[in-house]
Design a protein around this motif. Structure first.
Motif, PDB file in Angstrom:
ATOM      1  N   PHE A  64       2.954   1.462  -3.272  1.00  0.00           N
ATOM      2  CA  PHE A  64       2.095   1.743  -4.414  1.00  0.00           C
ATOM      3  C   PHE A  64       1.602   3.190  -4.377  1.00  0.00           C
ATOM      4  O   PHE A  64       1.633   3.892  -5.388  1.00  0.00           O
ATOM      5  N   LEU A  65       1.139   3.611  -3.182  1.00  0.00           N
ATOM      6  CA  LEU A  65       0.689   5.001  -3.058  1.00  0.00           C
ATOM      7  C   LEU A  65       1.816   5.946  -3.466  1.00  0.00           C
ATOM      8  O   LEU A  65       1.606   6.879  -4.247  1.00  0.00           O
ATOM      9  N   LEU A  71      -4.698  12.433  -7.019  1.00  0.00           N
ATOM     10  CA  LEU A  71      -5.486  12.062  -5.833  1.00  0.00           C
ATOM     11  C   LEU A  71      -4.656  11.174  -4.903  1.00  0.00           C
ATOM     12  O   LEU A  71      -4.717  11.296  -3.679  1.00  0.00           O
ATOM     13  N   MET A  72      -3.862  10.274  -5.520  1.00  0.00           N
ATOM     14  CA  MET A  72      -2.971   9.432  -4.721  1.00  0.00           C
ATOM     15  C   MET A  72      -2.008  10.296  -3.930  1.00  0.00           C
ATOM     16  O   MET A  72      -1.715  10.013  -2.764  1.00  0.00           O
ATOM     17  N   GLY A  91      -3.858  11.651  -1.103  1.00  0.00           N
ATOM     18  CA  GLY A  91      -4.061  10.602  -0.103  1.00  0.00           C
ATOM     19  C   GLY A  91      -2.790  10.306   0.657  1.00  0.00           C
ATOM     20  O   GLY A  91      -2.805  10.115   1.874  1.00  0.00           O
ATOM     21  N   MET A 148      -5.845  10.580 -11.156  1.00  0.00           N
ATOM     22  CA  MET A 148      -5.766   9.555 -10.122  1.00  0.00           C
ATOM     23  C   MET A 148      -4.446   9.669  -9.375  1.00  0.00           C
ATOM     24  O   MET A 148      -4.398   9.553  -8.142  1.00  0.00           O
ATOM     25  N   LEU A 193      -2.207  12.936   3.225  1.00  0.00           N
ATOM     26  CA  LEU A 193      -3.073  12.713   4.381  1.00  0.00           C
ATOM     27  C   LEU A 193      -2.528  11.594   5.253  1.00  0.00           C
ATOM     28  O   LEU A 193      -2.470  11.698   6.485  1.00  0.00           O
ATOM     29  N   PHE A 194      -2.089  10.521   4.598  1.00  0.00           N
ATOM     30  CA  PHE A 194      -1.562   9.377   5.329  1.00  0.00           C
ATOM     31  C   PHE A 194      -0.326   9.775   6.131  1.00  0.00           C
ATOM     32  O   PHE A 194      -0.192   9.431   7.311  1.00  0.00           O
ATOM     33  N   ILE A 200     -11.030  13.375  -2.239  1.00  0.00           N
ATOM     34  CA  ILE A 200     -10.878  12.074  -2.904  1.00  0.00           C
ATOM     35  C   ILE A 200     -12.246  11.486  -3.223  1.00  0.00           C
ATOM     36  O   ILE A 200     -12.503  11.021  -4.330  1.00  0.00           O
ATOM     37  N   ALA A 201     -13.153  11.540  -2.237  1.00  0.00           N
ATOM     38  CA  ALA A 201     -14.485  10.973  -2.454  1.00  0.00           C
ATOM     39  C   ALA A 201     -15.218  11.700  -3.569  1.00  0.00           C
ATOM     40  O   ALA A 201     -16.023  11.121  -4.292  1.00  0.00           O
ATOM     41  N   TYR A 223     -12.760  11.017  -7.355  1.00  0.00           N
ATOM     42  CA  TYR A 223     -12.155   9.787  -7.861  1.00  0.00           C
ATOM     43  C   TYR A 223     -12.872   9.276  -9.104  1.00  0.00           C
ATOM     44  O   TYR A 223     -12.258   8.685  -9.986  1.00  0.00           O
ATOM     45  N   ARG A 256       2.561   5.711  -7.328  1.00  0.00           N
ATOM     46  CA  ARG A 256       1.541   6.366  -8.159  1.00  0.00           C
ATOM     47  C   ARG A 256       1.515   7.864  -7.929  1.00  0.00           C
ATOM     48  O   ARG A 256       1.258   8.650  -8.836  1.00  0.00           O
ATOM     49  N   SER A 266      -9.877  14.072   2.402  1.00  0.00           N
ATOM     50  CA  SER A 266     -10.628  12.839   2.178  1.00  0.00           C
ATOM     51  C   SER A 266     -11.906  13.112   1.387  1.00  0.00           C
ATOM     52  O   SER A 266     -12.280  12.309   0.529  1.00  0.00           O
ATOM     53  N   ILE A 269       0.833  -1.197   0.000  1.00  0.00           N
ATOM     54  CA  ILE A 269       0.000   0.000   0.000  1.00  0.00           C
ATOM     55  C   ILE A 269       0.872   1.252   0.000  1.00  0.00           C
ATOM     56  O   ILE A 269       0.713   2.156  -0.830  1.00  0.00           O
ATOM     57  N   GLY A 270       1.847   1.264   0.924  1.00  0.00           N
ATOM     58  CA  GLY A 270       2.707   2.434   1.025  1.00  0.00           C
ATOM     59  C   GLY A 270       3.490   2.671  -0.261  1.00  0.00           C
ATOM     60  O   GLY A 270       3.491   3.778  -0.807  1.00  0.00           O
TER      61      GLY A 270
END
Lengths: 325, 428
Positions: free
Chosen positions: A41-42, A294-295, A298, A291, A301-302, A279-280, A283, A45, A276, A38-39
């Motif tokens: 890939f985020l 947006l990543m 995200g 995308m 934010l993470f 993104i909602a 997307y 991207r 968030s 996840i990390g």
């Protein structure tokens, strides 16, 4: 006299144990792989967008990735504003509730209250969103108007397009604001904050409590001199965990705010933003590059929630109360 | 001046039991517990007086002096006036630390009341608003494929969303439970630098915002692999979100298992696997079940990861791998977006159903999690009394220590040790 050579602590490796360790380790490896994926890939991207936007990603107040004009300045500040409002409301409420449960509540209802707080932490966010949109909004607008009319000279409480002297001026400028979203998020994070603070308060050593009372302290004197100094790490840590939740909250905020993509420092005024909800919102229509943008949002934010959470756990574990847990 | 300066009246001090009380001697043979209440008549009087003063002053302000409006404003001003008057009234009789104690006591009580009242109100509010939709049986037996936005509440329902929620959470649990528990076991049983690293990463991932989890699945499974938006994708998003929560909770629970139990098992000659399988996991069972159920409650209620990955449909979709599949929180979200009152009512009804599911899960978790060893033993003793003959064999299996002792290699020795423990009485 022979020299004492420490005995090797290697146990006999049973074939069952080798398999067992292998299975356990592979479980750990799978989870680690998922989490790292996840990390990574985020990051990968997001890199496309971040490398194109460069530093302006942090300073631009717009979201038009396909035109190359995008940045998170507005949404990041919007997110932080909503979370700040939420923590300002949630901190006193959670502190009061935690103190009540651990110090004041009769023993008979104590367990029930603890369960109730834990249950509230599990209530879906969409339910809080429903309440905020259909119930809170109507009753909070007069309060927002009053604050704006009396404290409008403080910049964050100012509201454009509202004239307190004009009785006919519209109040719709007070709806869908950072303030209302913040209150709803505050109620969502209060249970988790309460539960952490109560846990820490209840660990305060009984000897010190009785010592304070025995020396003639009032109940509040005991709280001030024993409970709060003991639990200060838990209060800060719980607040930061709540802050982490508030930063990532999506649906309730998305239902309430009307999104804007400029920095909106007037918290009482219509129009707010958060990463968030961005993104909602975006997307579905995003292109491949959109995308990636947006990543990147995200990922930001993470990273922010990650810093807040690690800070929280560091504070809790270093404080006196957290050292044992 | 510190808080300790002032001696407090004996009535206030709960712990001051040493002072002989003349009236207590007459009651002593009843063994009546001493009343620990710290309330006196003057406390009630000052509180009632302050309340009356605050209410009348606020009414005066609202009706005559200034044209404020709104119930919230009234309550706020009345509350502030109440605090001030109350402090003033108490300060006539008491010293400054006592005044402070009283004022903060009122503050803490009112904050708690506000929080609990608001939280209960939020729940009751959505149930009350949903009451229009709930009595119709079709709400639970039909989907929305034949019901338009203008149709009355007697048409259409949410069976598709109920099915979707159950399906998605089941798939998520099928992945999460084995993987999560194995990892938690790994973190506890295979110590070392690697497991510390995994623990750090898992803790970091609990900070992952749920929308980002959804975004990850959306970008990988749907955009890159080209799969449909489906129930399975939603399950994966929920899995990603639930996994760290569950690992962390079970890790804590497993750490709480007393090491003496594990050492006893290893000392009896069991290997690590059997120690874990027959001692650690059974001891931690109720805590693990609680961890699973609480993570499930979180997973069921999440809207944002599902919003990105499951797609939206008004019809029943039995196949989780193809085509959109709606779940309860997403259905709520879509219903209340509509301006039609009947759709909004359906939204609230769906929210009530969702909350009911969460509350039931939570109560089950409480019931299992609140199970102490003592309670469990008491229940077992009861069962033993009823089915004493039949249950003997299965009880022996249920007791981890006993059955472990049976399987240990040095049979006779371990039997002797185990028989000295109360658990294994029925095997001998």
């Amino acid at each position: 006299m022979s020299v004492d050579i420490p005995r090797k602590l290697q146990g006999a490796s049973d074939p069952v144990d080798i398999v067992y360790r292998g299975v356990a380790r592979s479980g750990g490896i799978i989870v680690l792989a998922i989490m790292l994926a996840i990390g990574v890939f985020l990051g990968a991207r997001a890199w496309q967008a971040i490398s194109q936007a460069g530093f302006s990603f942090l300073t631009t107040q717009a979201w038009e990735p396909d035109a190359g004009n995008f940045g998170i300045a507005a949404v990041l500040i919007g997110t932080i504003l909503i979370a700040t409002v939420a923590v300002c409301f949630a901190l006193p409420m959670a502190l009061g509730t935690a103190l009540y449960i651990s110090e004041y509540a009769p023993l008979k209802i104590k367990r029930t209250l603890i369960s109730l707080v834990d249950l509230m932490a599990a209530i879906p966010s969409v339910v809080y969103g429903l309440w905020g949109f259909f119930s809170l909004q109507g009753s909070i607008v007069p309060v927002a108007r009053w604050i704006s009319a009396n404290f409008g000279w403080i910049p964050i409480f100012a509201v454009d397009g509202y004239d307190p002297a004009d009785p006919l001026s519209t109040t719709t400028v007070f709806t869908s604001s950072t303030f209302i979203a913040g209150i709803v998020v505050a109620l969502m994070i209060t249970p988790i904050m309460t539960s952490i603070m109560r846990e820490v308060f209840s660990q305060a050593p009984i000897g010190e409590r009785e010592g304070a009372l025995g020396l003639g302290a009032t109940r509040w004197g005991m709280i001030r001199s024993v409970i709060l100094p003991f639990g200060v790490g838990g209060v800060i840590g719980g607040t930061m965990l709540g802050l982490g939740r508030a930063l990532g909250e999506t649906i309730a905020v998305y239902m309430i705010i009307s999104p804007v993509f400029v920095i909106q420092p007037h918290i009482l005024q219509n129009g707010a933003s958060s990463i968030s909800s961005l993104i909602a919102l975006k997307y579905g229509e995003a292109s491949s590059f959109g995308m990636s943008a947006l990543m990147a949002a995200g990922l930001t934010l993470f990273v922010v929630t990650l810093i807040v959470n690690f800070g929280a756990s560091a504070i809790v574990s270093r404080s006196r109360s957290g050292a044992s847990s | 001046m510190t808080v300790f300066d002032t001696p407090i009246l004996a009535e206030q001090n709960q712990l001051n039991d040493a002072r002989p009380r003349p009236e207590a001697t007459t009651e002593i043979h009843h063994d009546a517990p001493r009343k620990l209440s710290i309330w006196r008549v003057s406390d009630f009087l000052s509180m009632a007086g302050a309340l009356a003063a605050a209410l009348s002053a606020t009414t005066l302000i609202f009706t005559v002096l200034a044209p404020f409006g709104g119930a919230i404003g009234f309550i706020a001003i009345a509350y502030i006036l109440f605090l001030l008057t109350y402090a003033l009234l108490v300060s006539f009789d008491e010293t400054w630390p006592v005044v402070r104690d009283r004022v903060f006591s009122v503050l803490v009580h009112s904050l708690a009341v506000i929080v609990f009242a608001t939280l209960v109100f939020i729940v009751v509010f959505s149930i009350v608003r949903g009451i229009d939709a709930l009595p119709h049986l079709n709400f639970f037996t039909e989907d929305m494929s034949l019901a338009g936005p203008l149709d009355p509440l007697t048409k259409g329902g949410i069976i598709h969303a109920i099915y979707g929620t159950l399906m998605q959470i089941s798939i998520a649990l099928v992945i999460t439970i084995p993987l999560g528990l194995t990892t938690a076991v790994f973190l506890n049983e295979v110590p070392g630098a690697f497991s510390r690293f995994v623990r750090t990463i898992v803790e970091a991932m609990t900070a992952l915002p749920s929308i980002v989890a959804g975004l990850f699945i959306y970008a990988t499974f749907i955009l890159i692999l080209g799969l449909d938006k489906s129930g399975f994708a939603a399950s994966l998003a929920i899995t990603v979100m639930m996994l760290p929560i569950m690992i962390r909770a079970s890790d804590v629970v497993l750490r709480l298992v007393p090491s003496t139990l594990k050492e006893a098992s290893i000392g009896l000659g069991a290997d690590k696997f059997n120690t874990m399988w027959k001692v650690t996991l059974p001891t931690a069972r109720s805590g693990l079940v609680t961890a699973i159920i609480l993570a499930t409650a979180r997973g069921i209620g999440e809207t944002s990861p599902v919003l990105l990955t499951s797609g939206f449909t008004a019809a029943m979709n039995f196949d989780p791998f193809h085509g959109p599949m709606v779940s309860l929180p997403l259905a709520v979200f879509q219903f209340v977006k509509s301006p039609e009152p009947s759709m909004v009512a359906r939204g609230f009804g769906t929210a009530a159903v969702l909350m009911l599911v969460v509350v039931i899960l939570f109560l089950v978790a409480r019931f299992i999690g609140g199970d102490t060893v003592a309670k469990k033993e008491a229940r077992k003793a009861q069962r033993r009394a009823v089915f004493s003959g039949l249950k003997r064999a299965s009880l022996a299996v249920a007791h981890g220590v006993t059955s472990l002792a049976d399987k240990a290699s040095q049979r006779t020795t371990s039997r002797n040790i185990a028989s000295s423990q109360p658990y294994s009485k029925e095997t001998n």
